[in-house]
Design an enzyme around this catalytic site. Structure first.
Site, PDB file in Angstrom:
ATOM      1  N   CYS A   4      10.058  12.062   8.114  1.00 39.36           N
ATOM      2  CA  CYS A   4       9.001  10.926   8.343  1.00 39.36           C
ATOM      3  C   CYS A   4       7.653  11.359   8.869  1.00 39.36           C
ATOM      4  CB  CYS A   4       9.766  10.056   9.135  1.00 39.36           C
ATOM      5  SG  CYS A   4       8.549   8.514   9.788  1.00 39.36           S
ATOM      6  N   HIS A  46      11.942   5.740  15.777  1.00 44.20           N
ATOM      7  CA  HIS A  46      11.890   5.309  14.322  1.00 44.20           C
ATOM      8  C   HIS A  46      12.482   4.003  14.036  1.00 44.20           C
ATOM      9  CE1 HIS A  46      11.414   6.478  10.020  1.00 44.20           C
ATOM     10  NE2 HIS A  46      12.572   5.721   9.616  1.00 44.20           N
ATOM     11  N   HIS A  62       8.043   3.868   8.520  1.00 47.80           N
ATOM     12  CA  HIS A  62       8.197   3.848   9.921  1.00 47.80           C
ATOM     13  C   HIS A  62       7.142   2.822  10.241  1.00 47.80           C
ATOM     14  CE1 HIS A  62       8.177   6.579  13.715  1.00 47.80           C
ATOM     15  NE2 HIS A  62       7.541   5.150  14.025  1.00 47.80           N
ATOM     16  N   HIS A 113       4.415   0.351  11.198  1.00 52.39           N
ATOM     17  CA  HIS A 113       3.192   0.814  11.827  1.00 52.39           C
ATOM     18  C   HIS A 113       2.523  -0.740  11.500  1.00 52.39           C
ATOM     19  CE1 HIS A 113       3.391   1.845   7.707  1.00 52.39           C
ATOM     20  NE2 HIS A 113       2.333   1.493   7.425  1.00 52.39           N
TER      21      HIS A 113
HETATM   22  P1  5GP Z   1       1.294   1.318   4.395  1.00 49.47           P
HETATM   23  O1  5GP Z   1       0.642   1.564   3.274  1.00 49.47           O
HETATM   24  O2  5GP Z   1       2.585   1.703   4.493  1.00 49.47           O
HETATM   25  O3  5GP Z   1       0.872  -0.138   4.852  1.00 49.47           O
HETATM   26  O4  5GP Z   1       0.486   2.096   5.400  1.00 49.47           O
HETATM   27  C1  5GP Z   1       0.545   3.713   5.435  1.00 49.47           C
HETATM   28  C2  5GP Z   1      -0.836   4.167   6.026  1.00 49.47           C
HETATM   29  O5  5GP Z   1      -0.475   5.442   6.496  1.00 49.47           O
HETATM   30  C3  5GP Z   1      -1.880   4.305   5.146  1.00 49.47           C
HETATM   31  O6  5GP Z   1      -3.002   3.575   5.194  1.00 49.47           O
HETATM   32  C4  5GP Z   1      -2.129   5.822   4.895  1.00 49.47           C
HETATM   33  O7  5GP Z   1      -3.449   6.126   4.550  1.00 49.47           O
HETATM   34  C5  5GP Z   1      -1.525   6.261   6.295  1.00 49.47           C
HETATM   35  N1  5GP Z   1      -1.226   7.692   6.365  1.00 49.47           N
HETATM   36  C6  5GP Z   1      -0.365   8.213   5.528  1.00 49.47           C
HETATM   37  N2  5GP Z   1      -0.262   9.594   5.861  1.00 49.47           N
HETATM   38  C7  5GP Z   1      -0.992   9.527   6.872  1.00 49.47           C
HETATM   39  C8  5GP Z   1      -1.054  10.839   8.085  1.00 49.47           C
HETATM   40  O8  5GP Z   1      -0.319  11.783   7.702  1.00 49.47           O
HETATM   41  N3  5GP Z   1      -2.029  10.756   8.863  1.00 49.47           N
HETATM   42  C9  5GP Z   1      -2.457   9.711   9.133  1.00 49.47           C
HETATM   43  N4  5GP Z   1      -3.360   9.426  10.173  1.00 49.47           N
HETATM   44  N5  5GP Z   1      -2.377   8.414   8.360  1.00 49.47           N
HETATM   45  C10 5GP Z   1      -1.659   8.641   7.305  1.00 49.47           C
HETATM   46 ZN    ZN Z   2       9.851   7.939  11.642  1.00 47.83          ZN
END
Ligand code: 5GP
Ligand code: ZN
Length: 123
Positions: A4, A46, A97, A99
């Protein structure tokens, strides 16, 4: 959890500058920002998504929202900001995870919410 990316950030295995760091929650800038301010606020433990939270997580969830407001103040976007979480692949979740996206800092008005666009696409 093994594999993760956000657990790796929490453990310091991926070097990341934290905007917030307490015993249960961290916040850091999104790697691909969709707004002038785009911070991710996550629990250190997590949990896959909001849909997987339990009654015992209520305090944690409340604290995440309070921290979103504090970070909005710190970043100078308290007047207008959004807090969004996607729960489930079909909702657009890509990192499993929990967020919350804190976004803001638009000059005028925020773009339409993505959720409206996906409704349109599903007709
Ligand atoms: P989701 O698409 O799940 O709502 O949001 C995941 C977010 O995590 C995306 O906006 C993506 O840009 C961000 N993200 C993915 N991998 C990383 C990383 O390694 N570091 C950071 N700072 N953001 C990440
Ligand atoms: Zn996690």
């Amino acid at each position: 959890m093994d594999g993760c990316v956000f657990c790796k950030i929490v453990k310091g295995e991926i070097s990341t500058e934290f905007e917030w760091d307490d015993d249960k929650i961290v916040a850091f800038n999104d790697i691909e920002p969709i707004a002038p301010v785009h911070i991710l606020i996550i629990p250190k433990k997590h949990i896959e998504s909001l849909g997987k939270t339990k009654k015992e997580d209520v305090e944690l969830l409340g604290n995440i929202q309070r921290i979103a407001s504090e970070l909005a103040e710190k970043k100078g976007i308290k007047k207008a900001f959004k807090v969004i979480t996607a729960s489930g692949k079909e909702a657009g979740q890509t990192v499993f995870h929990l967020h919350y996206h804190l976004i803001g800092g638009w000059k005028n008005k925020a773009p339409e919410m993505e959720i409206d666009k996906s409704k349109e696409a599903d007709k």
